[in-house]
Design a protein around this motif. Structure first.
Motif, short mmCIF file in Angstrom:
data_model
loop_
_atom_site.label_atom_id
_atom_site.label_comp_id
_atom_site.label_asym_id
_atom_site.label_seq_id
_atom_site.Cartn_x
_atom_site.Cartn_y
_atom_site.Cartn_z
N ASP A 268 12.44 7.30 -0.64
CA ASP A 268 12.10 6.24 0.30
C ASP A 268 13.01 5.03 0.14
O ASP A 268 13.26 4.30 1.11
CB ASP A 268 10.64 5.82 0.11
N PHE A 269 13.49 4.81 -1.07
CA PHE A 269 14.31 3.62 -1.33
C PHE A 269 15.77 3.80 -0.90
O PHE A 269 16.55 2.85 -0.96
CB PHE A 269 14.19 3.23 -2.81
N VAL B 226 9.64 -1.01 -0.01
CA VAL B 226 11.03 -1.13 0.44
C VAL B 226 11.19 -2.36 1.30
O VAL B 226 12.12 -3.16 1.13
CB VAL B 226 11.46 0.14 1.21
N HIS B 227 10.27 -2.56 2.23
CA HIS B 227 10.33 -3.73 3.12
C HIS B 227 10.19 -5.02 2.34
O HIS B 227 10.88 -6.02 2.63
CB HIS B 227 9.24 -3.62 4.18
N ALA B 228 9.31 -5.02 1.33
CA ALA B 228 9.05 -6.24 0.55
C ALA B 228 10.26 -6.68 -0.26
O ALA B 228 10.36 -7.85 -0.63
CB ALA B 228 7.85 -6.01 -0.37
N LEU B 229 11.17 -5.75 -0.56
CA LEU B 229 12.37 -6.13 -1.32
C LEU B 229 13.29 -7.04 -0.52
O LEU B 229 14.12 -7.75 -1.11
CB LEU B 229 13.13 -4.87 -1.75
N MET C 275 3.90 -4.55 -6.25
CA MET C 275 2.87 -3.69 -6.84
C MET C 275 2.25 -2.80 -5.77
O MET C 275 1.58 -3.27 -4.85
CB MET C 275 1.78 -4.55 -7.50
N ILE C 276 2.49 -1.49 -5.92
CA ILE C 276 1.96 -0.52 -4.97
C ILE C 276 0.55 -0.13 -5.40
O ILE C 276 0.34 0.34 -6.53
CB ILE C 276 2.87 0.72 -4.91
N ASP D 28 0.79 -1.23 0.00
CA ASP D 28 0.00 0.00 0.00
C ASP D 28 0.82 1.27 0.00
O ASP D 28 0.26 2.37 0.00
CB ASP D 28 -0.94 0.02 1.21
N SER D 29 2.15 1.17 0.02
CA SER D 29 2.97 2.37 0.09
C SER D 29 4.39 2.07 -0.37
O SER D 29 4.80 0.90 -0.46
CB SER D 29 3.01 2.92 1.52
N ASN D 30 5.15 3.14 -0.64
CA ASN D 30 6.56 2.98 -0.98
C ASN D 30 7.33 2.30 0.15
O ASN D 30 8.20 1.45 -0.10
CB ASN D 30 7.19 4.34 -1.27
#
Length: 253
Positions: A151-152, A130-133, A229-230, A124-126
């Motif tokens: 953010d990245f 980042v966490h999902a990476l 996918m955001i 749901d957000s940038n």
């Protein structure tokens, strides 16, 4: 700044633009010539593609500034055809129209839906992206535009390929980031070749919908790559149309 003629029998439309769909809608409104209309662009792109309607460029000054503009220009209808992730102007339009009891129609791109072969991680957000990476270094194709790239920086272990129309400030970039300036549409074949050449491990995309940039999703599917996918922000209770005919029908209702 363009101003409307004072003809109380016609609708006066403010088209909040900035997308290819908005350009097509502007052409339709101009061709029918039934309404007075003006388009508005935020001014974030230095060389925007011309629209078929008189166009103002720049912000309104928040909700209160937008309300003043709507009153001064005697606007009767507002169409929000901005980018699905242009959350601030959409929220301002909703608040201003509600305060003035003006009809508001959202002309939106229909969101992409995952297919069986897709490997989507929906966030749901940038910051969730980042966490999902994850923690292990990866080669990331970052296709979110220039807003929010900073953010990245919170995941400096990854190598990023950032594709944008106009580059962000250097201070916003992650430390290992290649910037590629390009404007769509892109083909599936070219996207596959790019991802292979850059040895991409994962794609980060906003679910902006439409056909203009969908080729990257097709390419990731064919290559078996995961896509973070955001999802777009919610639109609230505003009437949403995905086709120009539906927009015109809502205006007439």
């Amino acid at each position: 700044m363009p101003r409307f003629a004072r003809n109380d029998e016609s609708r006066r439309i403010l088209l909040l633009a900035g997308t290819s769909e908005a350009r097509a809608l502007a052409e339709r409104i101009a061709a029918e010539a039934r309404d007075e209309a003006i388009a508005s662009l935020a001014g974030r792109t230095s060389a925007p593609i011309a629209l078929a309607l008189p166009t103002r460029i720049g912000g309104f000054g928040g909700v209160e500034g937008l309300k003043r503009y709507l009153v001064d220009e005697r606007i009767t209808h507002v169409i929000d055809a901005t980018h699905p992730f242009a959350a601030q102007i959409s929220a301002n339009a909703q608040a201003a129209c509600a305060a003035l009891a003006l009809p508001l129609v959202v002309y939106a791109r229909e969101p992409w839906r995952p297919m069986a072969e897709d490997r989507w991680i929906e966030v749901d957000s940038n910051l969730e992206a980042v966490h999902a990476l994850g923690g292990a270094p990866r080669r990331v194709f970052l296709t979110i535009g220039r807003q929010g790239v900073a953010d990245f920086r919170g995941a400096p272990q990854h190598e990023y390929l950032l594709r944008v129309i106009e580059p962000p400030e250097a201070s916003d970039l992650p430390p290992k980031c290649e910037v590629m300036s390009a404007r769509g549409p892109f083909t599936r074949t070219d996207e596959i070749a790019l991802m292979r050449e850059k040895r991409i491990d994962v794609v980060v995309s906003k679910n902006s919908g439409g056909a203009l940039t969908y080729a990257k999703i097709e390419a990731a599917r064919e290559l078996g790559l995961p896509v973070v996918m955001i999802q777009p922000p919610p639109r609230g209770g505003v009437a949403v149309a995905y086709r120009i005919d539906a927009v015109m029908a809502l205006l007439a209702s």
